[in-house]
Design a protein around this motif. Structure first.
Motif, PDB file in Angstrom:
ATOM      1  N   PRO A 183       0.830  -1.204   0.000  1.00 58.17           N
ATOM      2  CA  PRO A 183       0.000   0.000   0.000  1.00 58.17           C
ATOM      3  C   PRO A 183       0.862   1.251   0.000  1.00 58.17           C
ATOM      4  CG  PRO A 183       0.050  -0.988   2.185  1.00 58.17           C
ATOM      5  CD  PRO A 183       0.722  -1.966   1.255  1.00 58.17           C
ATOM      6  N   ALA A 184       0.401   2.274  -0.691  1.00 63.57           N
ATOM      7  CA  ALA A 184       1.161   3.526  -0.735  1.00 63.57           C
ATOM      8  C   ALA A 184       1.080   4.213   0.619  1.00 63.57           C
ATOM      9  CB  ALA A 184       0.589   4.444  -1.817  1.00 63.57           C
ATOM     10  N   PRO A 185       2.223   4.466   1.265  1.00 63.44           N
ATOM     11  CA  PRO A 185       2.185   5.106   2.578  1.00 63.44           C
ATOM     12  C   PRO A 185       1.788   6.571   2.456  1.00 63.44           C
ATOM     13  CG  PRO A 185       4.448   4.914   1.821  1.00 63.44           C
ATOM     14  CD  PRO A 185       3.596   4.191   0.814  1.00 63.44           C
ATOM     15  N   PRO A 186       1.054   7.096   3.438  1.00 58.97           N
ATOM     16  CA  PRO A 186       0.721   8.518   3.408  1.00 58.97           C
ATOM     17  C   PRO A 186       1.984   9.353   3.586  1.00 58.97           C
ATOM     18  CG  PRO A 186       0.151   7.575   5.531  1.00 58.97           C
ATOM     19  CD  PRO A 186       0.552   6.428   4.641  1.00 58.97           C
ATOM     20  N   ARG A 187       2.026  10.469   2.933  1.00 54.42           N
ATOM     21  CA  ARG A 187       3.205  11.334   3.045  1.00 54.42           C
ATOM     22  C   ARG A 187       3.138  12.109   4.347  1.00 54.42           C
ATOM     23  NH1 ARG A 187       7.135  13.138  -0.207  1.00 54.42           N
ATOM     24  NH2 ARG A 187       8.043  15.184   0.167  1.00 54.42           N
ATOM     25  N   ARG A 188       4.076  11.813   5.229  1.00 53.45           N
ATOM     26  CA  ARG A 188       4.111  12.486   6.512  1.00 53.45           C
ATOM     27  C   ARG A 188       5.411  13.265   6.641  1.00 53.45           C
ATOM     28  NH1 ARG A 188       3.199   8.326  11.194  1.00 53.45           N
ATOM     29  NH2 ARG A 188       4.836   7.237  10.033  1.00 53.45           N
ATOM     30  N   LEU A 189       5.300  14.530   6.959  1.00 53.19           N
ATOM     31  CA  LEU A 189       6.486  15.350   7.128  1.00 53.19           C
ATOM     32  C   LEU A 189       7.074  15.111   8.512  1.00 53.19           C
ATOM     33  CD1 LEU A 189       5.292  18.710   5.556  1.00 53.19           C
ATOM     34  CD2 LEU A 189       6.628  16.900   4.507  1.00 53.19           C
ATOM     35  N   PRO A 190       8.385  14.996   8.613  1.00 57.82           N
ATOM     36  CA  PRO A 190       9.004  14.771   9.918  1.00 57.82           C
ATOM     37  C   PRO A 190       8.849  15.972  10.830  1.00 57.82           C
ATOM     38  CG  PRO A 190      10.663  15.207   8.244  1.00 57.82           C
ATOM     39  CD  PRO A 190       9.365  15.054   7.519  1.00 57.82           C
ATOM     40  N   LYS A 191       8.763  15.711  12.112  1.00 53.59           N
ATOM     41  CA  LYS A 191       8.645  16.769  13.103  1.00 53.59           C
ATOM     42  C   LYS A 191      10.039  17.274  13.433  1.00 53.59           C
ATOM     43  CE  LYS A 191       7.274  17.539  17.913  1.00 53.59           C
ATOM     44  NZ  LYS A 191       6.506  18.763  17.664  1.00 53.59           N
TER      45      LYS A 191
ATOM     46  N   LEU B 266      20.166  22.031   9.089  1.00 51.38           N
ATOM     47  CA  LEU B 266      21.231  22.097   8.095  1.00 51.38           C
ATOM     48  C   LEU B 266      20.727  22.700   6.786  1.00 51.38           C
ATOM     49  CD1 LEU B 266      23.172  18.713   8.489  1.00 51.38           C
ATOM     50  CD2 LEU B 266      24.092  21.006   8.808  1.00 51.38           C
ATOM     51  N   LEU B 267      19.559  22.225   6.330  1.00 51.70           N
ATOM     52  CA  LEU B 267      19.008  22.739   5.079  1.00 51.70           C
ATOM     53  C   LEU B 267      18.591  24.194   5.219  1.00 51.70           C
ATOM     54  CD1 LEU B 267      16.954  19.612   4.010  1.00 51.70           C
ATOM     55  CD2 LEU B 267      18.958  20.523   2.844  1.00 51.70           C
ATOM     56  N   ASP B 268      18.043  24.541   6.366  1.00 52.79           N
ATOM     57  CA  ASP B 268      17.696  25.946   6.613  1.00 52.79           C
ATOM     58  C   ASP B 268      18.937  26.830   6.543  1.00 52.79           C
ATOM     59  OD1 ASP B 268      15.025  25.431   6.907  1.00 52.79           O
ATOM     60  OD2 ASP B 268      15.044  25.448   9.097  1.00 52.79           O
ATOM     61  N   GLY B 269      20.068  26.254   6.953  1.00 53.20           N
ATOM     62  CA  GLY B 269      21.322  27.017   6.954  1.00 53.20           C
ATOM     63  C   GLY B 269      22.031  27.022   5.619  1.00 53.20           C
ATOM     64  N   GLY B 270      21.443  26.370   4.608  1.00 52.89           N
ATOM     65  CA  GLY B 270      22.014  26.401   3.267  1.00 52.89           C
ATOM     66  C   GLY B 270      22.818  25.184   2.879  1.00 52.89           C
ATOM     67  N   ALA B 271      22.766  24.110   3.668  1.00 49.32           N
ATOM     68  CA  ALA B 271      23.527  22.908   3.330  1.00 49.32           C
ATOM     69  C   ALA B 271      22.991  22.262   2.060  1.00 49.32           C
ATOM     70  CB  ALA B 271      23.483  21.910   4.486  1.00 49.32           C
ATOM     71  N   ASP B 272      23.885  21.676   1.282  1.00 50.06           N
ATOM     72  CA  ASP B 272      23.500  20.967   0.059  1.00 50.06           C
ATOM     73  C   ASP B 272      22.774  19.673   0.413  1.00 50.06           C
ATOM     74  OD1 ASP B 272      24.499  18.712  -2.099  1.00 50.06           O
ATOM     75  OD2 ASP B 272      24.070  20.640  -3.041  1.00 50.06           O
ATOM     76  N   LEU B 273      21.747  19.348  -0.359  1.00 50.51           N
ATOM     77  CA  LEU B 273      20.930  18.165  -0.083  1.00 50.51           C
ATOM     78  C   LEU B 273      21.778  16.889  -0.110  1.00 50.51           C
ATOM     79  CD1 LEU B 273      18.000  17.211   0.423  1.00 50.51           C
ATOM     80  CD2 LEU B 273      17.789  16.897  -2.052  1.00 50.51           C
TER      81      LEU B 273
ATOM     82  N   LEU C 227      23.245  11.778   6.943  1.00 53.28           N
ATOM     83  CA  LEU C 227      22.179  10.958   7.513  1.00 53.28           C
ATOM     84  C   LEU C 227      22.355   9.480   7.214  1.00 53.28           C
ATOM     85  CD1 LEU C 227      19.048  13.171   6.720  1.00 53.28           C
ATOM     86  CD2 LEU C 227      20.092  12.798   8.954  1.00 53.28           C
ATOM     87  N   GLY C 228      23.176   9.164   6.219  1.00 49.44           N
ATOM     88  CA  GLY C 228      23.363   7.765   5.850  1.00 49.44           C
ATOM     89  C   GLY C 228      22.223   7.207   5.033  1.00 49.44           C
ATOM     90  N   HIS C 229      21.515   8.087   4.275  1.00 48.94           N
ATOM     91  CA  HIS C 229      20.429   7.629   3.412  1.00 48.94           C
ATOM     92  C   HIS C 229      21.011   7.005   2.149  1.00 48.94           C
ATOM     93  CE1 HIS C 229      17.290  10.615   5.235  1.00 48.94           C
ATOM     94  NE2 HIS C 229      17.394   9.493   5.919  1.00 48.94           N
ATOM     95  N   ALA C 230      20.471   5.848   1.756  1.00 46.94           N
ATOM     96  CA  ALA C 230      20.942   5.206   0.532  1.00 46.94           C
ATOM     97  C   ALA C 230      20.523   5.991  -0.699  1.00 46.94           C
ATOM     98  CB  ALA C 230      20.409   3.774   0.453  1.00 46.94           C
ATOM     99  N   SER C 231      19.377   6.657  -0.633  1.00 46.40           N
ATOM    100  CA  SER C 231      18.860   7.413  -1.776  1.00 46.40           C
ATOM    101  C   SER C 231      18.561   8.849  -1.367  1.00 46.40           C
ATOM    102  CB  SER C 231      17.576   6.755  -2.311  1.00 46.40           C
ATOM    103  OG  SER C 231      16.939   7.586  -3.263  1.00 46.40           O
ATOM    104  N   VAL C 232      18.845   9.777  -2.253  1.00 50.60           N
ATOM    105  CA  VAL C 232      18.560  11.185  -1.968  1.00 50.60           C
ATOM    106  C   VAL C 232      17.057  11.432  -1.900  1.00 50.60           C
ATOM    107  CG1 VAL C 232      18.466  12.000  -4.359  1.00 50.60           C
ATOM    108  CG2 VAL C 232      19.304  13.538  -2.556  1.00 50.60           C
TER     109      VAL C 232
ATOM    110  N   THR D  66      14.934   9.865  -0.156  1.00 53.16           N
ATOM    111  CA  THR D  66      14.556   9.829   1.256  1.00 53.16           C
ATOM    112  C   THR D  66      14.854  11.157   1.930  1.00 53.16           C
ATOM    113  OG1 THR D  66      15.170   7.489   1.256  1.00 53.16           O
ATOM    114  CG2 THR D  66      14.806   8.527   3.396  1.00 53.16           C
ATOM    115  N   THR D  67      15.950  11.773   1.563  1.00 53.97           N
ATOM    116  CA  THR D  67      16.356  13.034   2.178  1.00 53.97           C
ATOM    117  C   THR D  67      15.495  14.198   1.710  1.00 53.97           C
ATOM    118  OG1 THR D  67      18.593  12.125   1.973  1.00 53.97           O
ATOM    119  CG2 THR D  67      18.416  14.379   2.767  1.00 53.97           C
TER     120      THR D  67
END
Length: 320
Positions: free
Chosen positions: A121-129, A274-281, A288-293, A295-296
Motif C-alpha cells: 500500500p502507498a504510505p501517506p506522506r508524513r512530514l518529519p517533526k 542544516l538545510l535551513d542554513g544552506g547545506a546541500d541536499l 544521515l546515511g540515506h541510501a537514496s537522496v 529519502t532526504t
C-alpha cells in the motif's frame, strides 16, 4: 514429488516454512541485513505462514497470487483476530513476502513468482517533526548540570551527539569509545546493513562527551565487567535503545518541551536546520546515511513549509 504451480508447469514441493528459514538465512549471511530489520521480517513471515496454513497451504509451490493478495487485505483489515496494521507496517510485511517469493524463484524452489504483481500500500506522506533551534537548546541543557549525576552527564552527552551528528538512536548506543575521534572531531557510525560512515561532530557535543568520559563513564564502568561501549547504563553495560529513549523523554519533561518527542526528533531537527542554513541536499544525505537522496528530499518540504509560514505572517500583502 511435484505439484502444479497453477500455471501449467511443475515445481518441487518445498515446505513454505523451510523456504522462509532459507530466505532469512540468506538475508543474514549473504545480504548482511540489519538485526532489527531481520527481526521484523521474521515476525512478518511468521504471520504469512499462519495465513497460508489457515488457507490449507503448506507447500510454497501451491501458493497463488490470490493467497498473497488476501494476506495484504488481512493486514489492513485485521484478519484472524489481530489488530489492523498501519500502512508502514503492512508495507514492510508485503516487502518481506515479495522478497521471499523472489528468492524462492531465484533458488529454483518455485517456477513462478506469484507475489510479483502484489504491491505494498502507498504510505501517506508524513512530514518529519522538527524542533526549532531554541527548543533544541533547552532540551540539551536540561541534563548534566550536577557533577554527581552520572546518568545526567551521560544523557547530556548522548543528546548532544544525537543532534550534532544526526545519528539514529541505534547508531548512537552502538558506539564504542574508540569510535569518537577527538582530534579529527568526527564519529564513526555503523548504519543500516552495517554500512559505516564518518560524520563530523560539533565542539559542544565533543565537550559534553569529554565531560561524560571523565566525570561519569568511569563510575558507571566500575559497576560492570568491562565493555568498549561508549554509553553505559547503571549496571555498567551498554545502554539500550529503550533506556536512551526514556532519557530523552525525561529531558523533554525537564525542559518543558510539549508534544511527542523521540530520538528521531533530533535527527529530523539536525537535517532541517542544516538545510535551513544552506547545506546541500547531497551533503545532508551523506550525513544521515540515506541510501537514496529521495529519502532526504522530504526535509526540503519541511523547509518550504517554514518559508510559507514566515511569508504568510511577515509579508504585508501575503493575505490580501
Amino acid at each position: 514429488m511435484t505439484a502444479s504451480d497453477g500455471s501449467g508447469s511443475a515445481a518441487l514441493r518445498v515446505p513454505a516454512a523451510a523456504a522462509v528459514r532459507a530466505y532469512l538465512d540468506h538475508l543474514l549471511v549473504e545480504r548482511g541485513t540489519a538485526e532489527n530489520t531481520l527481526a521484523s521480517y521474521r515476525r512478518d513471515l511468521a504471520r504469512y505462514l499462519e495465513h497460508l496454513e489457515t488457507a490449507g497451504v503448506t507447500d510454497l509451490a501451491a501458493v497463488t497470487e490470490r493467497h498473497v493478495g488476501d494476506f495484504l487485505v488481512g493486514l489492513r483489515t485485521g484478519a484472524g483476530g489481530r489488530a489492523p496494521l498501519a500502512t508502514a507496517s503492512a508495507t514492510r510485511a508485503v516487502v518481506a513476502v515479495r522478497g521471499l517469493h523472489r528468492f524462492a524463484l531465484a533458488e529454483g524452489m518455485v517456477a513462478v513468482d506469484v507475489a510479483r504483481e502484489v504491491h505494498p500500500p502507498a504510505p501517506p506522506r508524513r512530514l518529519p517533526k522538527a524542533l526549532d533551534v531554541a527548543t533544541v537548546g533547552r532540551l540539551l541543557e536540561s541534563r548534566g548540570g550536577e557533577a554527581d549525576d552520572l546518568a545526567g552527564v551521560r544523557d547530556r552527552a548522548l543528546l548532544e551527539l544525537l543532534y550534532s551528528t544526526g545519528a539514529r538512536i541505534s547508531e548512537a548506543v552502538g558506539l564504542d569509545v574508540d569510535d569518537v575521534d577527538t582530534t579529527e572531531r568526527s564519529v564513526r557510525l555503523a548504519g543500516k546493513g552495517g554500512k559505516q560512515r564518518i560524520v563530523p561532530i560539533g565542539r559542544p557535543a565533543l565537550a559534553a562527551l569529554e565531560a561524560y568520559r571523565v566525570r561519569a563513564r568511569p563510575g558507571l564502568a566500575a559497576r560492570g565487567r568491562g565493555t568498549p561501549a561508549l554509553f553505559l547504563n547503571a549496571r555498567g553495560a551498554r545502554l539500550s535503545r529503550q533506556s536512551a529513549w526514556a532519557s530523552l523523554r525525561e529531558a523533554a519533561d525537564r525542559a518543558g518541551v510539549d508534544g511527542a518527542i523521540s530520538p528521531h526528533t533530533l535527527r529530523h531537527s539536525f537535517a532541517t536546520h542544516l538545510l535551513d542554513g544552506g547545506a546541500d541536499l547531497r551533503v545532508v544525505q551523506e550525513l544521515l546515511g540515506h541510501a537514496s537522496v529521495t529519502t532526504t528530499q522530504i526535509y526540503t518540504q519541511v523547509t518550504v513549509d517554514k518559508l510559507r509560514e514566515v511569508f504568510a505572517t511577515a509579508h504585508p500583502r501575503a493575505r490580501m
